[in-house]
Design a protein around this motif. Structure first.
Motif, PDB file in Angstrom:
ATOM      1  N   GLN A   9       0.824  -1.207   0.000  1.00 40.26           N
ATOM      2  CA  GLN A   9       0.000   0.000   0.000  1.00 40.26           C
ATOM      3  C   GLN A   9       0.862   1.262   0.000  1.00 40.26           C
ATOM      4  OE1 GLN A   9      -3.582   0.084  -0.019  1.00 40.26           O
ATOM      5  NE2 GLN A   9      -3.080  -1.977  -0.691  1.00 40.26           N
ATOM      6  N   LEU A  10       2.040   1.166   0.630  1.00 34.98           N
ATOM      7  CA  LEU A  10       2.938   2.318   0.731  1.00 34.98           C
ATOM      8  C   LEU A  10       4.017   2.326  -0.345  1.00 34.98           C
ATOM      9  CD1 LEU A  10       3.397   2.291   4.615  1.00 34.98           C
ATOM     10  CD2 LEU A  10       1.925   3.801   3.257  1.00 34.98           C
ATOM     11  N   ASN A  11       3.949   1.340  -1.227  1.00 36.27           N
ATOM     12  CA  ASN A  11       4.941   1.225  -2.291  1.00 36.27           C
ATOM     13  C   ASN A  11       6.351   1.038  -1.732  1.00 36.27           C
ATOM     14  OD1 ASN A  11       4.596   0.880  -4.978  1.00 36.27           O
ATOM     15  ND2 ASN A  11       4.800   3.036  -5.535  1.00 36.27           N
ATOM     16  N   LEU A  12       6.480   0.204  -0.716  1.00 37.24           N
ATOM     17  CA  LEU A  12       7.757  -0.086  -0.068  1.00 37.24           C
ATOM     18  C   LEU A  12       8.027  -1.577  -0.114  1.00 37.24           C
ATOM     19  CD1 LEU A  12       7.256   2.048   3.171  1.00 37.24           C
ATOM     20  CD2 LEU A  12       8.643   2.672   1.187  1.00 37.24           C
ATOM     21  N   LEU A  13       9.268  -1.943   0.142  1.00 38.14           N
ATOM     22  CA  LEU A  13       9.620  -3.344   0.296  1.00 38.14           C
ATOM     23  C   LEU A  13       9.326  -3.764   1.732  1.00 38.14           C
ATOM     24  CD1 LEU A  13      13.067  -3.374  -1.561  1.00 38.14           C
ATOM     25  CD2 LEU A  13      10.884  -4.265  -2.409  1.00 38.14           C
ATOM     26  N   PRO A  14       8.796  -4.947   1.944  1.00 44.01           N
ATOM     27  CA  PRO A  14       8.499  -5.396   3.310  1.00 44.01           C
ATOM     28  C   PRO A  14       9.725  -5.370   4.230  1.00 44.01           C
ATOM     29  CG  PRO A  14       7.507  -6.882   1.715  1.00 44.01           C
ATOM     30  CD  PRO A  14       8.355  -5.909   0.948  1.00 44.01           C
ATOM     31  N   ASP A  19      13.964  -1.926   9.384  1.00 46.49           N
ATOM     32  CA  ASP A  19      14.871  -0.808   9.621  1.00 46.49           C
ATOM     33  C   ASP A  19      14.185   0.384  10.286  1.00 46.49           C
ATOM     34  OD1 ASP A  19      16.875  -2.276   8.389  1.00 46.49           O
ATOM     35  OD2 ASP A  19      16.408  -1.450   6.404  1.00 46.49           O
ATOM     36  N   TYR A  20      12.892   0.317  10.438  1.00 49.02           N
ATOM     37  CA  TYR A  20      12.142   1.446  11.005  1.00 49.02           C
ATOM     38  C   TYR A  20      12.442   1.589  12.494  1.00 49.02           C
ATOM     39  CZ  TYR A  20       8.259   4.599  11.951  1.00 49.02           C
ATOM     40  OH  TYR A  20       7.487   5.676  12.330  1.00 49.02           O
ATOM     41  N   ASN A  21      12.623   2.829  12.951  1.00 52.78           N
ATOM     42  CA  ASN A  21      12.882   3.093  14.364  1.00 52.78           C
ATOM     43  C   ASN A  21      11.539   3.138  15.105  1.00 52.78           C
ATOM     44  OD1 ASN A  21      13.663   3.943  16.866  1.00 52.78           O
ATOM     45  ND2 ASN A  21      14.638   5.823  16.196  1.00 52.78           N
ATOM     46  N   TRP A  22      11.182   2.039  15.764  1.00 53.55           N
ATOM     47  CA  TRP A  22       9.887   1.898  16.420  1.00 53.55           C
ATOM     48  C   TRP A  22       9.824   2.602  17.762  1.00 53.55           C
ATOM     49  CZ3 TRP A  22       5.948   0.237  13.620  1.00 53.55           C
ATOM     50  CH2 TRP A  22       6.229  -0.505  12.475  1.00 53.55           C
ATOM     51  N   ARG A  23      10.917   3.222  18.208  1.00 54.95           N
ATOM     52  CA  ARG A  23      10.934   3.880  19.505  1.00 54.95           C
ATOM     53  C   ARG A  23      11.278   5.375  19.420  1.00 54.95           C
ATOM     54  NH1 ARG A  23      10.226   0.001  23.174  1.00 54.95           N
ATOM     55  NH2 ARG A  23      11.064  -2.044  22.791  1.00 54.95           N
ATOM     56  N   GLY A  24      11.575   5.860  18.285  1.00 56.77           N
ATOM     57  CA  GLY A  24      12.025   7.243  18.154  1.00 56.77           C
ATOM     58  C   GLY A  24      10.895   8.239  17.956  1.00 56.77           C
ATOM     59  N   ARG A  25      11.292   9.439  17.634  1.00 53.34           N
ATOM     60  CA  ARG A  25      10.343  10.531  17.434  1.00 53.34           C
ATOM     61  C   ARG A  25       9.487  10.314  16.185  1.00 53.34           C
ATOM     62  NH1 ARG A  25      12.373  16.517  18.436  1.00 53.34           N
ATOM     63  NH2 ARG A  25      12.514  15.628  20.500  1.00 53.34           N
ATOM     64  N   ASN A  29       5.274  10.834  15.515  1.00 49.13           N
ATOM     65  CA  ASN A  29       4.695  11.663  14.457  1.00 49.13           C
ATOM     66  C   ASN A  29       3.832  10.840  13.505  1.00 49.13           C
ATOM     67  OD1 ASN A  29       5.931  13.976  15.448  1.00 49.13           O
ATOM     68  ND2 ASN A  29       7.739  13.701  14.187  1.00 49.13           N
ATOM     69  N   HIS A  30       4.322   9.660  13.130  1.00 47.15           N
ATOM     70  CA  HIS A  30       3.565   8.822  12.205  1.00 47.15           C
ATOM     71  C   HIS A  30       2.259   8.332  12.835  1.00 47.15           C
ATOM     72  CE1 HIS A  30       7.532   8.020   9.920  1.00 47.15           C
ATOM     73  NE2 HIS A  30       6.899   9.063   9.440  1.00 47.15           N
ATOM     74  N   ARG A  31       2.309   7.968  14.117  1.00 45.69           N
ATOM     75  CA  ARG A  31       1.080   7.534  14.791  1.00 45.69           C
ATOM     76  C   ARG A  31       0.079   8.685  14.867  1.00 45.69           C
ATOM     77  NH1 ARG A  31       2.317   3.457  19.648  1.00 45.69           N
ATOM     78  NH2 ARG A  31       0.157   4.008  20.018  1.00 45.69           N
ATOM     79  N   ALA A  32       0.551   9.892  15.123  1.00 43.96           N
ATOM     80  CA  ALA A  32      -0.344  11.057  15.158  1.00 43.96           C
ATOM     81  C   ALA A  32      -0.979  11.275  13.789  1.00 43.96           C
ATOM     82  CB  ALA A  32       0.420  12.298  15.608  1.00 43.96           C
ATOM     83  N   GLN A  33      -0.194  11.118  12.735  1.00 39.82           N
ATOM     84  CA  GLN A  33      -0.733  11.275  11.383  1.00 39.82           C
ATOM     85  C   GLN A  33      -1.775  10.193  11.075  1.00 39.82           C
ATOM     86  OE1 GLN A  33       2.815  11.165   8.987  1.00 39.82           O
ATOM     87  NE2 GLN A  33       3.266  13.335   9.306  1.00 39.82           N
ATOM     88  N   ILE A  34      -1.492   8.981  11.505  1.00 38.23           N
ATOM     89  CA  ILE A  34      -2.438   7.886  11.274  1.00 38.23           C
ATOM     90  C   ILE A  34      -3.724   8.127  12.052  1.00 38.23           C
ATOM     91  CG2 ILE A  34      -2.855   5.421  11.699  1.00 38.23           C
ATOM     92  CD1 ILE A  34       0.217   5.048  11.128  1.00 38.23           C
TER      93      ILE A  34
END
Length: 107
Positions: A9-14, A19-25, A29-34
């Motif tokens: 859906q995001l046009n990314l590789l699984p 590599d995503y920083n699940w604990r950072g800033r 921000n992404h959760r707020a956007q969602i």
């Protein structure tokens, strides 16, 4: 698999999810956007108190099984468009409501 679906859906590789920083800033921000996009909001202490009251007044008179109660709590949160708290908080909420219900039932 959910990650594969979301990645497509995001046009990314699984693999990029690893590599995503699940604990950072960024995650905040992404959760707020969602939340903004989906119309959900963060749970508050008042929400948790109201959920406990709802469990005691409505759900626990019909159901005592923890796993069924957990499903009811998640459904209630979804209907109220509230982002669920952590699984540990959900567990404490249900256990607290069960204790309160039993105290009211057997004073």
């Amino acid at each position: 698999m959910a990650i594969t679906f979301v990645a497509s859906q995001l046009n990314l590789l699984p693999e990029q999810f690893q590599d995503y920083n699940w604990r950072g800033r960024s995650i905040q921000n992404h959760r707020a956007q969602i939340r903004q996009f989906t119309g959900f909001r963060q749970a508050t202490v008042t929400d948790q108190n109201q959920l406990r009251t709802w469990l005691v007044d409505s759900a626990l008179s019909q159901e005592q099984d923890y796993h069924h109660l957990k499903l009811k709590v998640y459904a209630q949160l979804r209907s109220l468009r509230i982002e669920p708290p952590t699984p540990a908080r959900i567990k404490r909420l249900i256990r607290s409501a069960q204790h309160l219900f039993e105290r009211q039932l057997f004073p």
